[in-house]
Design a protein around this motif. Structure first.
Motif, mmCIF file in Angstrom:
data_model
loop_
_atom_site.group_PDB
_atom_site.id
_atom_site.type_symbol
_atom_site.label_atom_id
_atom_site.label_comp_id
_atom_site.label_asym_id
_atom_site.label_seq_id
_atom_site.Cartn_x
_atom_site.Cartn_y
_atom_site.Cartn_z
ATOM 1 N N HIS A 49 0.849 -1.186 0.000
ATOM 2 C CA HIS A 49 0.000 0.000 0.000
ATOM 3 C C HIS A 49 0.889 1.241 0.000
ATOM 4 O O HIS A 49 1.655 1.462 0.934
ATOM 5 N N ASN A 121 -3.141 -3.406 -1.851
ATOM 6 C CA ASN A 121 -2.071 -3.012 -2.760
ATOM 7 C C ASN A 121 -2.668 -2.013 -3.755
ATOM 8 O O ASN A 121 -3.517 -2.364 -4.553
ATOM 9 N N ASN A 122 -2.205 -0.759 -3.685
ATOM 10 C CA ASN A 122 -2.759 0.301 -4.527
ATOM 11 C C ASN A 122 -1.758 0.839 -5.541
ATOM 12 O O ASN A 122 -1.931 1.943 -6.057
#
Length: 141
Positions: A49, A121-122
């Motif tokens: 992230h 998870n971006n």
């Protein structure tokens, strides 16, 4: 973009990623600095992230002195506990950057997120017009 062009980009991205991993393995910050963006620098996110407000970023010129620095930085928070990650760069590097032999991963994801965790998870949202490589281990312990 044509399929052939995508394959060339994908192949050269993997080649660069392998060079970067080798620089990390050898703790060669000068070699690593040659891959750092000239204005954006390099961002350190302890997990998948990306926190664009709080993740630390360093310029290429700052990298050479980070391993020997005794300065303690706030790198984010530990996944699960939310406690602050307060470490020198050397300790952060050993715990979050090169904590396993990424030069010999179990799997490599090329524009595919392979691993999962508690945090979302971006990377594809933060770097929407970019490509990425993930060096993944099926188990680290």
């Amino acid at each position: 973009m044509k399929s052939e062009a995508k394959q060339v980009i994908s192949s050269s991205l993997l080649s660069v990623a392998l060079d970067v991993v080798e620089a990390l393995k050898n703790k060669d910050m000068n070699a690593l600095a040659s891959y750092v963006h000239s204005t954006a620098g390099v961002r350190f996110s302890p997990y998948g992230h990306v926190d664009v407000q709080n993740d630390l970023q360093f310029s290429a010129s700052q990298l050479s002195s980070l391993l020997s620095s005794t300065q303690v930085y706030q790198w984010g928070v530990y996944d699960g506990s939310g406690d602050p990650i307060q470490l020198t760069f050397q300790d952060y590097f050993a715990r979050f950057v090169y904590d396993v032999d990424f030069a010999n991963p179990h799997m490599i994801g090329n524009n595919v997120a392979v691993g999962t965790g508690n945090m979302i998870n971006n990377i594809q949202q933060v770097y929407s017009n970019s490509s990425f490589i993930e060096f993944h281990f099926t188990s680290c312990f």
